[in-house]
Design a protein around this motif. Structure first.
Motif, PDB file in Angstrom:
ATOM      1  N   ASP A  32      50.328  32.700  50.677  1.00  0.00           N
ATOM      2  CA  ASP A  32      49.217  33.385  51.339  1.00  0.00           C
ATOM      3  C   ASP A  32      49.727  34.699  51.914  1.00  0.00           C
ATOM      4  O   ASP A  32      50.703  34.712  52.665  1.00  0.00           O
ATOM      5  CB  ASP A  32      48.649  32.512  52.460  1.00  0.00           C
ATOM      6  N   GLN A  37      43.415  33.897  54.793  1.00  0.00           N
ATOM      7  CA  GLN A  37      43.783  32.733  53.989  1.00  0.00           C
ATOM      8  C   GLN A  37      44.317  31.599  54.853  1.00  0.00           C
ATOM      9  O   GLN A  37      44.190  30.427  54.494  1.00  0.00           O
ATOM     10  CB  GLN A  37      44.832  33.138  52.949  1.00  0.00           C
ATOM     11  N   VAL A 122      39.427  38.730  47.233  1.00  0.00           N
ATOM     12  CA  VAL A 122      39.993  37.712  46.350  1.00  0.00           C
ATOM     13  C   VAL A 122      39.133  37.668  45.097  1.00  0.00           C
ATOM     14  O   VAL A 122      37.927  37.916  45.146  1.00  0.00           O
ATOM     15  CB  VAL A 122      40.020  36.326  47.055  1.00  0.00           C
ATOM     16  N   PRO A 149      44.563  39.141  45.477  1.00  0.00           N
ATOM     17  CA  PRO A 149      44.660  37.683  45.432  1.00  0.00           C
ATOM     18  C   PRO A 149      43.740  37.139  44.346  1.00  0.00           C
ATOM     19  O   PRO A 149      42.588  37.581  44.225  1.00  0.00           O
ATOM     20  CB  PRO A 149      44.198  37.259  46.830  1.00  0.00           C
ATOM     21  N   ARG A 214      49.067  35.846  45.040  1.00  0.00           N
ATOM     22  CA  ARG A 214      48.925  36.129  46.468  1.00  0.00           C
ATOM     23  C   ARG A 214      48.038  35.118  47.202  1.00  0.00           C
ATOM     24  O   ARG A 214      47.237  35.470  48.053  1.00  0.00           O
ATOM     25  CB  ARG A 214      48.392  37.551  46.683  1.00  0.00           C
ATOM     26  N   ILE A 215      48.216  33.840  46.872  1.00  0.00           N
ATOM     27  CA  ILE A 215      47.498  32.767  47.562  1.00  0.00           C
ATOM     28  C   ILE A 215      48.226  31.455  47.260  1.00  0.00           C
ATOM     29  O   ILE A 215      48.842  31.311  46.199  1.00  0.00           O
ATOM     30  CB  ILE A 215      46.018  32.698  47.128  1.00  0.00           C
ATOM     31  N   SER A 219      45.166  26.895  49.823  1.00  0.00           N
ATOM     32  CA  SER A 219      44.111  27.851  50.176  1.00  0.00           C
ATOM     33  C   SER A 219      43.163  28.073  49.010  1.00  0.00           C
ATOM     34  O   SER A 219      41.949  28.204  49.197  1.00  0.00           O
ATOM     35  CB  SER A 219      44.727  29.186  50.610  1.00  0.00           C
ATOM     36  N   ALA A 220      43.705  28.114  47.794  1.00  0.00           N
ATOM     37  CA  ALA A 220      42.878  28.316  46.608  1.00  0.00           C
ATOM     38  C   ALA A 220      41.876  27.182  46.433  1.00  0.00           C
ATOM     39  O   ALA A 220      40.705  27.406  46.117  1.00  0.00           O
ATOM     40  CB  ALA A 220      43.761  28.443  45.370  1.00  0.00           C
TER      41      ALA A 220
END
Length: 292
Positions: A32, A37, A122, A149, A214-215, A219-220
């Motif tokens: 993250d 995030q 994102v 992201p 970038r995650i 979180s995704a």
């Protein structure tokens, strides 16, 4: 993202693509990187994007590339860009990015030039991220090239690193009872490549979520779930809806919109509307393979 099989590219092209994948993969970030995030409610997240390519029925080279931006958490379309494109690179499993990503990068660049305040924080990609033959799918490729992201969301399991859509996998799917239930996709190497997510209570099939760029996977998965009104996350669903509709209107296809498409379009009127498009189940040419 629909695609159709094409003649295998020459070995020298494949070698070049493999080298470029490896170079870009070195820039991949699976952490993250944004404060929103790490917030349980994604406080600070205001814009989520989705991309898709829909193909003209019966034509594996002509497609509509679509980028949409939705407000968050309202999930209302505030920007869209659809354009007809001609794909010249051949399709080969594991190298989808070289065929489709350039057009998606162009769409992001147009947005940055025209409406920089609308750039999504994102991007959802209809395809895989690190769940890939070499750990660098289309969502990773797009994320690294745009430095945004990215989250890969696929409807079919890409069978890599020992992952198989076998009886054991199907039993795990059967045990996904409630919306939000998940199970990890652990390859033969012991690596967690993604997560199977029951994204909607009325869907019997999971989504396969993987890190793009970038995650983190956690979180995704959380964000994917929060963006699902139906099985697919709304940014991807709207990109698909609008790209298909744009093909129909541009090429004069006689197929009328379904009632669900009409309702969705009435609910989702964008502020910025360079071009438009349409929906998920009955699409222009969509072969049965997983997105890679």
């Amino acid at each position: 993202m629909a695609r159709e099989a094409a003649e295998k590219p020459p070995e020298e092209i494949l070698s070049l693509w493999k080298r470029e994948q490896a170079q870009l993969k070195a820039l991949l970030v699976e952490q993250d990187t944004e404060a929103w995030q790490r917030d349980p409610a994604f406080s600070g997240l205001q814009r989520v994007g989705g991309v898709d390519l829909s193909f003209v029925k019966g034509d594996s080279a002509s497609a509509c590339a679509s980028l949409v931006v939705l407000s968050y958490p309202e999930l209302e379309v505030v920007y869209e860009d659809c354009s007809m494109v001609n794909l010249t690179a051949p399709y080969m499993s594991g190298f989808l990015a070289f065929r489709e990503v350039p057009f998606l990068v162009d769409a992001v660049q147009r947005l940055r030039e025209k409406e920089p305040h609308m750039v999504p924080q994102v991007l959802f990609v209809d395809g895989n991220g690190v769940l890939h033959h070499r750990g660098f799918g289309v969502a990773c490729h797009l994320g690294v090239l745009t430095d945004l992201p990215c989250i890969g969301v696929a409807k079919k399991l890409l069978q890599v690193d020992g992952l198989e859509n076998n009886a054991q996998h199907k039993e795990k799917i059967r045990l996904l009872q409630a919306e939000g239930d998940t199970f990890p996709l652990i390859g033969g190497s012991g690596t967690v490549l993604g997560m199977a997510l029951k994204s909607h209570s009325h869907s019997s099939k999971p989504l396969y979520v993987s890190v793009g760029h970038r995650i983190t996977l956690e979180s995704a998965v959380r964000l994917t779930r929060s963006c699902c009104r139906f099985r697919s996350p709304e940014p991807v669903r709207q990109a698909d809806i609008r790209s298909r509709d744009y093909i129909r209107r541009t090429l004069g296809s006689p197929r009328p919109p379904t009632p669900e498409q009409e309702r969705s379009q009435k609910l989702q009127k964008p502020k910025v509307c360079p071009k438009e498009g349409s929906e998920e189940p009955a699409g222009e040419g969509s072969p049965p393979e997983a997105h890679s």
